[in-house]
Write a protein that holds these residues in place. Structure first.
Motif, short mmCIF file in Angstrom:
data_model
loop_
_atom_site.label_atom_id
_atom_site.label_comp_id
_atom_site.label_asym_id
_atom_site.label_seq_id
_atom_site.Cartn_x
_atom_site.Cartn_y
_atom_site.Cartn_z
N LEU A 9 32.87 45.78 44.42
CA LEU A 9 33.54 44.47 44.48
C LEU A 9 32.93 43.54 43.43
O LEU A 9 33.65 42.74 42.81
CB LEU A 9 33.46 43.87 45.88
N ASN A 10 31.63 43.66 43.23
CA ASN A 10 31.00 42.85 42.17
C ASN A 10 31.51 43.27 40.80
O ASN A 10 31.74 42.42 39.93
CB ASN A 10 29.47 42.94 42.25
N ASP A 11 31.70 44.56 40.60
CA ASP A 11 32.30 45.02 39.33
C ASP A 11 33.69 44.40 39.17
O ASP A 11 34.07 43.96 38.09
CB ASP A 11 32.46 46.56 39.31
N GLN A 12 34.44 44.40 40.27
CA GLN A 12 35.81 43.87 40.22
C GLN A 12 35.80 42.38 39.89
O GLN A 12 36.67 41.90 39.15
CB GLN A 12 36.52 44.14 41.56
N ILE A 13 34.82 41.66 40.41
CA ILE A 13 34.68 40.23 40.07
C ILE A 13 34.52 40.09 38.56
O ILE A 13 35.15 39.25 37.92
CB ILE A 13 33.45 39.62 40.83
N LYS A 14 33.73 40.97 37.99
CA LYS A 14 33.52 40.93 36.53
C LYS A 14 34.82 41.24 35.77
O LYS A 14 35.14 40.60 34.78
CB LYS A 14 32.42 41.91 36.14
N TYR A 15 35.57 42.24 36.24
CA TYR A 15 36.81 42.60 35.53
C TYR A 15 37.83 41.47 35.58
O TYR A 15 38.54 41.22 34.61
CB TYR A 15 37.42 43.88 36.13
N GLU A 16 37.91 40.81 36.74
CA GLU A 16 38.87 39.69 36.86
C GLU A 16 38.42 38.53 35.98
O GLU A 16 39.25 37.90 35.30
CB GLU A 16 38.98 39.23 38.33
N ALA A 17 37.12 38.26 35.96
CA ALA A 17 36.59 37.18 35.12
C ALA A 17 36.83 37.49 33.65
O ALA A 17 37.24 36.63 32.86
CB ALA A 17 35.09 37.02 35.38
N SER A 18 36.62 38.74 33.32
CA SER A 18 36.78 39.16 31.94
C SER A 18 38.26 39.07 31.51
O SER A 18 38.58 38.59 30.41
CB SER A 18 36.24 40.59 31.83
N ALA A 19 39.18 39.48 32.41
CA ALA A 19 40.61 39.36 32.11
C ALA A 19 40.97 37.88 31.93
O ALA A 19 41.74 37.52 31.03
CB ALA A 19 41.44 39.99 33.23
N SER A 20 40.39 37.02 32.75
CA SER A 20 40.69 35.59 32.65
C SER A 20 40.29 35.04 31.27
O SER A 20 41.06 34.33 30.62
CB SER A 20 39.96 34.83 33.76
N MET A 21 39.10 35.41 30.81
CA MET A 21 38.64 34.93 29.50
C MET A 21 39.42 35.58 28.35
O MET A 21 39.72 34.95 27.34
CB MET A 21 37.14 35.21 29.34
N HIS A 22 39.76 36.84 28.55
CA HIS A 22 40.56 37.57 27.57
C HIS A 22 41.91 36.85 27.36
O HIS A 22 42.34 36.60 26.23
CB HIS A 22 40.77 38.98 28.15
N TYR A 23 42.54 36.47 28.47
CA TYR A 23 43.86 35.81 28.38
C TYR A 23 43.73 34.38 27.86
O TYR A 23 44.64 33.87 27.20
CB TYR A 23 44.58 35.83 29.74
N MET A 24 42.59 33.77 28.12
CA MET A 24 42.34 32.43 27.57
C MET A 24 42.28 32.51 26.04
O MET A 24 42.84 31.67 25.33
CB MET A 24 41.01 31.89 28.12
#
Ligand code: FEO
Length: 168
Positions: A9-24
């Motif tokens: 779940l911590n890995d998933q938090i990172k993937y979602e955060a990373s997708a958010s910055m990627h899309y930004m």
């Protein structure tokens, strides 16, 4: 909470955060190129991924797990074309789907039905997001290098994405 599930779940938090910055970064690139509709689309996708991240953070905390707020790599900031931009978008969503499937697989393995149940929301969300990304990329493939097509794509992107959402 099972420690291996907590780690996933911590890995998933990172993937979602990373997708958010990627899309930004994608939104910002589109903004500088004059694609205002595409920029708005990615600003709001970025916000959605942030919500996905926060939902996971709150869930882990509520279950007595420990959340690690991750450091992120700098996202790609420039793109050769709209097709590259949207191919990256689809690739990113497919990656996230794969990771979610992995979490679900491990939940079943470890018999953690609570997390399994929680993750179903992400499964539905990913289905929709992948469908939108595919539709947008398909439209761009039809348009090819036609500049007036790009103009209309930028103008109509939200309608295209929403009409796909309704079908999905
Ligand atoms: Fe939350 Fe689209 O990944």
């Amino acid at each position: 909470m099972n420690t291996s599930i907590e780690a996933l779940l911590n890995d998933q938090i990172k993937y979602e955060a990373s997708a958010s910055m990627h899309y930004m970064a994608m939104a910002s690139w589109a903004d500088t190129k004059g694609y205002n509709g595409i920029a708005q689309f990615f600003y709001s996708q970025s916000e959605e991924e942030r919500v996905h991240m926060i939902k996971l953070i709150k869930f882990v905390n509520e279950r007595g797990g420990s959340v690690v707020i991750p450091a992120l790599e700098k996202p790609k900031a420039s793109f050769e074309s709209l097709s590259e931009l949207f191919a990256d978008f689809l690739k990113s969503e497919m990656f996230v789907t794969e990771q979610i499937n992995h979490v679900i697989y491990e939940c079943l393995n470890k018999k953690d039905y609570n997390v399994h149940n929680f993750m179903q929301w992400y499964v539905t969300e990913q289905l929709e997001e992948e469908a939108v990304a595919r539709t947008l990329l398909d439209k761009l493939n039809i348009i090819g290098d036609d500049k007036s097509g790009h103009y209309m794509f930028d103008r109509d992107i939200n309608t295209i994405a929403i009409s796909d959402d309704v079908e999905a």
